[in-house]
Design an enzyme around this catalytic site. Structure first.
Site, PDB file in Angstrom:
ATOM      1  N   GLY B 130      51.684  45.984 -50.939  1.00  0.00           N
ATOM      2  CA  GLY B 130      52.985  46.804 -51.661  1.00  0.00           C
ATOM      3  C   GLY B 130      52.543  47.793 -52.665  1.00  0.00           C
ATOM      4  O   GLY B 130      52.830  47.717 -53.854  1.00  0.00           O
ATOM      5  N   SER B 132      53.344  51.759 -51.349  1.00  0.00           N
ATOM      6  CA  SER B 132      53.982  52.868 -51.237  1.00  0.00           C
ATOM      7  C   SER B 132      55.529  52.726 -51.492  1.00  0.00           C
ATOM      8  O   SER B 132      56.038  51.652 -51.626  1.00  0.00           O
ATOM      9  CB  SER B 132      54.151  53.444 -49.827  1.00  0.00           C
ATOM     10  OG  SER B 132      52.723  53.536 -49.137  1.00  0.00           O
ATOM     11  N   SER B 164      53.751  46.699 -44.280  1.00  0.00           N
ATOM     12  CA  SER B 164      53.505  46.406 -42.758  1.00  0.00           C
ATOM     13  C   SER B 164      53.473  44.634 -42.996  1.00  0.00           C
ATOM     14  O   SER B 164      52.835  44.273 -43.886  1.00  0.00           O
ATOM     15  CB  SER B 164      52.345  46.810 -42.118  1.00  0.00           C
ATOM     16  OG  SER B 164      52.144  48.201 -42.166  1.00  0.00           O
ATOM     17  N   GLU B 247      39.525  49.433 -48.187  1.00  0.00           N
ATOM     18  CA  GLU B 247      40.488  49.664 -47.212  1.00  0.00           C
ATOM     19  C   GLU B 247      40.190  50.688 -46.020  1.00  0.00           C
ATOM     20  O   GLU B 247      40.188  50.530 -44.876  1.00  0.00           O
ATOM     21  CB  GLU B 247      41.876  49.655 -47.807  1.00  0.00           C
ATOM     22  CG  GLU B 247      42.813  49.488 -46.378  1.00  0.00           C
ATOM     23  CD  GLU B 247      44.213  50.153 -46.992  1.00  0.00           C
ATOM     24  OE1 GLU B 247      44.177  50.920 -48.052  1.00  0.00           O
ATOM     25  OE2 GLU B 247      45.321  49.688 -46.356  1.00  0.00           O
ATOM     26  N   THR B 363      46.707  59.929 -46.305  1.00  0.00           N
ATOM     27  CA  THR B 363      46.731  60.902 -45.372  1.00  0.00           C
ATOM     28  C   THR B 363      45.411  61.783 -45.007  1.00  0.00           C
ATOM     29  O   THR B 363      44.614  61.832 -45.985  1.00  0.00           O
ATOM     30  CB  THR B 363      47.591  61.989 -45.434  1.00  0.00           C
ATOM     31  OG1 THR B 363      47.694  62.651 -46.609  1.00  0.00           O
ATOM     32  CG2 THR B 363      49.255  61.170 -45.477  1.00  0.00           C
ATOM     33  N   GLU B 365      44.904  64.877 -45.058  1.00  0.00           N
ATOM     34  CA  GLU B 365      45.154  66.006 -46.404  1.00  0.00           C
ATOM     35  C   GLU B 365      44.764  65.499 -47.514  1.00  0.00           C
ATOM     36  O   GLU B 365      44.068  66.083 -48.119  1.00  0.00           O
ATOM     37  CB  GLU B 365      46.676  66.596 -46.248  1.00  0.00           C
ATOM     38  CG  GLU B 365      47.209  67.420 -45.419  1.00  0.00           C
ATOM     39  CD  GLU B 365      47.453  66.409 -43.965  1.00  0.00           C
ATOM     40  OE1 GLU B 365      47.466  65.236 -44.011  1.00  0.00           O
ATOM     41  OE2 GLU B 365      47.490  67.323 -42.667  1.00  0.00           O
TER      42      GLU B 365
HETATM   43  C1  LIG Z   1      51.533  52.631 -39.703  1.00  0.00           C
HETATM   44  C2  LIG Z   1      51.614  52.679 -41.126  1.00  0.00           C
HETATM   45  C3  LIG Z   1      51.557  51.445 -42.085  1.00  0.00           C
HETATM   46  C4  LIG Z   1      51.665  51.721 -43.339  1.00  0.00           C
HETATM   47  N1  LIG Z   1      51.461  50.354 -43.739  1.00  0.00           N
HETATM   48  C5  LIG Z   1      51.375  50.469 -45.434  1.00  0.00           C
HETATM   49  C6  LIG Z   1      51.640  49.238 -46.335  1.00  0.00           C
HETATM   50  O1  LIG Z   1      51.327  48.061 -45.395  1.00  0.00           O
HETATM   51  N2  LIG Z   1      51.829  49.108 -47.449  1.00  0.00           N
HETATM   52  C7  LIG Z   1      51.976  50.350 -48.226  1.00  0.00           C
HETATM   53  O2  LIG Z   1      51.931  50.546 -49.291  1.00  0.00           O
HETATM   54  N3  LIG Z   1      51.884  51.511 -47.604  1.00  0.00           N
HETATM   55  C8  LIG Z   1      52.069  51.594 -46.179  1.00  0.00           C
HETATM   56  N4  LIG Z   1      51.834  52.665 -45.541  1.00  0.00           N
HETATM   57  C9  LIG Z   1      52.283  53.949 -46.078  1.00  0.00           C
HETATM   58  C10 LIG Z   1      51.009  55.091 -46.268  1.00  0.00           C
HETATM   59  O3  LIG Z   1      50.230  54.640 -47.075  1.00  0.00           O
HETATM   60  C11 LIG Z   1      51.871  56.397 -46.446  1.00  0.00           C
HETATM   61  O4  LIG Z   1      52.309  56.481 -45.309  1.00  0.00           O
HETATM   62  C12 LIG Z   1      50.766  57.388 -46.840  1.00  0.00           C
HETATM   63  O5  LIG Z   1      50.153  57.124 -48.390  1.00  0.00           O
HETATM   64  C13 LIG Z   1      51.492  58.823 -46.832  1.00  0.00           C
HETATM   65  O6  LIG Z   1      52.714  58.735 -47.650  1.00  0.00           O
HETATM   66  P1  LIG Z   1      53.963  59.255 -46.936  1.00  0.00           P
HETATM   67  O7  LIG Z   1      54.125  58.706 -45.558  1.00  0.00           O
HETATM   68  O8  LIG Z   1      54.942  58.994 -47.955  1.00  0.00           O
HETATM   69  O9  LIG Z   1      53.668  60.827 -46.743  1.00  0.00           O
HETATM   70  P2  LIG Z   1      53.966  62.105 -47.906  1.00  0.00           P
HETATM   71  O10 LIG Z   1      53.134  61.820 -48.788  1.00  0.00           O
HETATM   72  O11 LIG Z   1      55.202  62.363 -47.967  1.00  0.00           O
HETATM   73  O12 LIG Z   1      53.104  63.277 -46.996  1.00  0.00           O
HETATM   74  C14 LIG Z   1      53.686  64.098 -46.015  1.00  0.00           C
HETATM   75  C15 LIG Z   1      52.823  65.086 -45.652  1.00  0.00           C
HETATM   76  O13 LIG Z   1      52.606  66.169 -46.996  1.00  0.00           O
HETATM   77  C16 LIG Z   1      51.008  65.884 -47.298  1.00  0.00           C
HETATM   78  N5  LIG Z   1      50.870  66.158 -48.538  1.00  0.00           N
HETATM   79  C17 LIG Z   1      50.805  65.341 -49.685  1.00  0.00           C
HETATM   80  N6  LIG Z   1      50.593  65.836 -50.502  1.00  0.00           N
HETATM   81  C18 LIG Z   1      49.446  66.646 -50.416  1.00  0.00           C
HETATM   82  C19 LIG Z   1      48.608  67.582 -51.111  1.00  0.00           C
HETATM   83  N7  LIG Z   1      48.585  67.523 -52.329  1.00  0.00           N
HETATM   84  N8  LIG Z   1      48.028  68.523 -50.273  1.00  0.00           N
HETATM   85  C20 LIG Z   1      48.392  68.688 -49.148  1.00  0.00           C
HETATM   86  N9  LIG Z   1      49.040  68.135 -48.073  1.00  0.00           N
HETATM   87  C21 LIG Z   1      49.941  66.981 -48.995  1.00  0.00           C
HETATM   88  C22 LIG Z   1      50.589  64.743 -46.504  1.00  0.00           C
HETATM   89  O14 LIG Z   1      49.236  64.651 -46.242  1.00  0.00           O
HETATM   90  C23 LIG Z   1      51.563  64.478 -45.223  1.00  0.00           C
HETATM   91  O15 LIG Z   1      50.782  65.433 -44.350  1.00  0.00           O
HETATM   92  C24 LIG Z   1      51.806  52.794 -44.194  1.00  0.00           C
HETATM   93  C25 LIG Z   1      51.884  54.056 -43.366  1.00  0.00           C
HETATM   94  C26 LIG Z   1      51.727  53.908 -42.143  1.00  0.00           C
HETATM   95  C27 LIG Z   1      51.862  55.214 -41.152  1.00  0.00           C
END
Ligand SMILES: Cc1cc2nc3c(=O)[nH]c(=O)nc-3n(C[C@H](O)[C@H](O)[C@H](O)COP(=O)(O)OP(=O)(O)OC[C@H]3O[C@@H](n4cnc5c(N)ncnc54)[C@H](O)[C@@H]3O)c2cc1C
Lengths: 311, 381
Positions: B130, B132, B164, B247, B363, B365
């Site tokens: 838990g 994000s 997830s 992780e 990510t 990035e």
């Molecule tokens: C299959 C899957 C399972 C997941 N399971 C879990 C889970 O069980 N528990 C949990 O807590 N989370 C989970 N997540 C969430 C995951 O941790 C987030 O998706 C991840 O941290 C990215 O956050 P976001 O998706 O909000 O993207 P954002 O943070 O909104 O990013 C969008 C884009 O902006 C870019 N970006 C952001 N900041 C910067 C920067 N400073 N410089 C350059 N580029 C930047 C990112 O790299 C990305 O390309 C899961 C995600 C996926 C895809």
């Protein structure tokens, strides 16, 4: 030379645009996609308004067919518009009634729109053939790629051969249709992603303000615009072998780039069915596979320009 | 330097493979096509993990007094590789053994270790993450879920997203803000929160990548006992950093890529395309990416064996891993061709898995930013 739409083209685009605004759209594609359905109503509406026949009409031609195909894809219309309005007229000189599907013999059996198509156009290498599918029930197969897919036993369907050289003709128009559809899907996927990066904030700022993302989005824009102009010129050239192969090769590479970048930049949101990106991005994948994909298109272009014209 | 596995490691791998082969049912491919969160795979994973636990194989890299076997991290890496190769039959358990357990071992009270560690060792507790929130993705420290102390409880309000496997989880490794005035990394606290508490609501977010990957978890005046707090109040951030370091490498995703690439080459051969120079070139390139990912992952395991604190090597390895997966998944579609359009086809399942490699658990990035600042010493943007 004139890269602007003329008045007639503009009128067509406006008319098809308002039809699509009413009858297509990502939400509808998601609904249809859930059960792998085909948008017969959209196809009928496009047909009735004459948009599927622009390639063979007096005042219009392949370029207009490309513009229509691109617009339908950008509006997520789930209908075989490139097949019906570009490939069939190009190959047959007429448009058969009902949906059209296109397949390459020996390159797998899962074919877009084949459960709904009444005519199947088959690339058999040297020749092409036309198969009447009305008496055939092709089995739908569950797919995650946002267009209905069905299994076709190509070898059992002989159909009517269209003669020596017709295979190459089919491929020219098919490549044109692929490139046009890619252009529409890619530009919609990019628009969604750009809009998202302006809204989505992390670290106290819009993520679109990070240069690490800006340059990649800008590269995507280069790819979309280049695909469009390569496709338009190929259409205006009567689907010249080299130009169509180049347009398709470029489009397939660009599609891969757009797929990867738009998903990467949209983050987790882009993998949900509650965001529209997948409607466009996933549908790029079957197009990227068609006719052997970027590698094969590129070899065809080399063949057309520097070898014996084969492709 | 030494790049060979020891004799014991080799024979352990063989034993493990035999066990896996005997434990996976004939319809395993069908069971696993919806991903580890799917009903079918979650159910199977419970049984499978119990069998692993019987042999002490879930947590052999843990200390003996805590139910492990004191084996080296290399041993655990072998487990990870063999599991990922066949599609991770441990399901969500990989989280418990890779990072939840080690983090509790490091920061937990004796009581917490008692409660959780033995259950993880036995393979009968499932965890979810838990972290994000809708406004806190890459910027995790922007999280806002509030936990206000009230007697012996924290009262939790807020929501998590993307969680997830929560559907089948027993506990959530939950990040909350215990100081409402705080910002950023300060004031964050970890709660080991049972997911069946009153006031917790789940909503599945339908996903393109498989079943039950994504949920929203809503907390409405949920009372979590203070005894569930891991570490100090407000001391959550170092715990998060620690857990992420585990992780990010815990999943041997390159092993699945390697297995898939072999299957792609096999298919190319069957189709008579292995003699095509274009196909040869693409296969060779993809293979080099997979091997690069493997070695960069091994490098981190080795650093851990030598007692090094976490470094940006983990970020490097994640990026290389994503590059490998991307190369393999492109080739999977290309070689399997239109058959890969069918949901559940081997290549399609891999394509869906590879698709989110560059986003989950940080990510690309974010990983690159850390490599740039910590390894290359570049100034921040
Ligand atoms: C299959 C899957 C399972 C997941 N399971 C879990 C889970 O069980 N528990 C949990 O807590 N989370 C989970 N997540 C969430 C995951 O941790 C987030 O998706 C991840 O941290 C990215 O956050 P976001 O998706 O909000 O993207 P954002 O943070 O909104 O990013 C969008 C884009 O902006 C870019 N970006 C952001 N900041 C910067 C920067 N400073 N410089 C350059 N580029 C930047 C990112 O790299 C990305 O390309 C899961 C995600 C996926 C895809």
């Amino acid at each position: 030379m004139d890269f602007e739409l003329d008045d007639d083209q503009q009128a067509i685009m406006e008319a098809v645009g308002s039809l699509l605004a009413q009858r297509a759209g990502a939400a509808r594609a998601v609904e249809l996609g859930r059960e792998g359905k085909y948008d017969g109503e959209l196809e009928a509406a496009l047909d009735e308004a004459g948009f599927l026949d622009v390639a063979l009409a007096d005042e219009t031609g392949m370029l207009e067919a490309v513009l229509v195909t691109e617009a339908v894809a950008a509006a997520a219309g789930v209908a075989a518009v490139g097949e019906a309005s570009i490939v069939a007229p190009g190959l047959l000189g007429e448009r058969p009634a009902g949906a059209v599907a296109v397949v390459c013999a020996g390159a797998g059996e899962l074919v877009r729109f084949a459960a709904h198509a009444r005519t199947l156009l088959v690339d058999r290498g040297d020749t092409a053939s036309r198969v009447d599918l009305s008496p055939v029930a092709n089995e739908s197969v569950r797919s995650n790629f946002m267009v209905p897919v069905a299994r076709v036993d190509v070898d059992s369907l002989e159909g009517e051969s269209l003669g020596t050289g017709s295979g190459a003709t089919l491929r020219r128009y098919w490549r044109l249709a692929i490139a046009a559809e890619c252009a529409g899907l890619m530009s919609a996927a990019l628009d969604l992603t750009v809009a998202y990066t302006k809204e989505r904030r992390q670290f106290g700022r819009a993520i679109g303000s990070f240069q690490a993302l800006q340059h990649r989005l800008a590269y995507c824009k280069v790819a979309v615009e280049a695909t469009r102009w390569l496709t338009y010129e190929a259409a205006a050239s009567d689907a010249d072998a080299e130009k169509t192969a180049l347009a398709a090769a470029y489009a397939a590479d660009a599609a891969q780039q757009l797929f990867v970048e738009t998903h990467q930049i949209t983050g987790a949101m882009g993998y949900t069915r509650e965001h529209d990106l997948h409607v466009f991005s996933m549908r790029l994948r079957p197009l990227m596979l068609a006719l052997g994909g970027a590698s094969a298109h590129a070899r065809a272009a080399t063949g057309a320009r520097w070898l014996d014209g084969a492709g | 330097m030494e790049f060979e596995w020891s004799e014991e490691d080799r024979s352990y791998r063989a034993e493990l493979r035999a066990f896996i082969e005997e434990s996976l049912p004939d319809d395993w491919e069908e069971i696993s096509k919806g991903g580890p969160g799917s009903d079918a795979q979650a159910k199977f994973s419970r049984e499978f993990c119990a069998k692993m636990a019987e042999r002490g194989w879930l947590t052999q890299h843990w200390p003996v007094e805590l139910g492990g076997q004191g084996a080296s991290p290399w041993r655990h890496a072998i487990v990870g590789e063999e599991m990922w190769t066949v599609g991770e039959p441990r399901g969500q358990q990989y989280m418990s053994v890779n990072w939840v357990g080690p983090t509790i071992l490091e920061f937990g009270t004796e009581e917490q270790k008692d409660v959780h560690v033995s259950r993880i060792v036995r393979g009968d507790s499932l965890w979810c993450q838990g972290f994000s929130e809708p406004e806190a993705g890459s910027d995790l420290a922007a999280l806002r879920t509030l936990a206000i102390r009230d007697g012996d409880d924290y009262v939790v309000n807020g929501s998590k997203i993307w969680t997830s496997y929560v559907e089948y989880a027993d506990f959530c490794f939950l990040l909350v803000r215990t100081d409402p005035e705080s910002k950023g990394r300060h004031g964050i606290t970890v709660l080991l929160c049972p997911v069946d508490l009153p006031g917790i609501e789940l909503r599945e977010i339908p996903a393109v990548i498989g079943d039950r990957y994504f949920h929203e978890v809503f907390f409405d005046d949920v009372r979590v006992p203070v005894s569930c707090r891991l570490g100090e109040e407000g001391g959550g951030w170092p715990i998060v950093t620690f857990s992420l370091a585990f992780e990010r490498v815990g999943a041997a995703r390159y092993a699945r890529a390697s297995f898939t690439l072999d299957a792609i080459a096999e298919e190319a051969k069957r189709l008579g395309r292995l003699s095509d120079p274009v196909v040869q070139e693409k296969l060779g390139r993809a293979r080099s990416r997979v091997e690069a990912a493997r070695l960069l992952n091994y490098r981190i395991i080795d650093l851990r064996v030598h007692g090094s604190p976490p470094t940006a090597d983990t970020n490097l390895a994640r990026v290389a891993g994503t590059q490998a997966e991307s190369a393999v998944s492109e080739l999977a579609l290309e070689i399997f061709g239109s058959e890969a359009l069918a949901y559940g086809h081997f290549a399609e399942v891999y394509f869906r898995l590879a698709m989110w490699s560059g986003v989950a658990t940080g990510t690309t990035e974010v990983n690159l930013n850390l490599v740039a600042s910590r390894m290359l010493g570049l100034p921040r943007e």
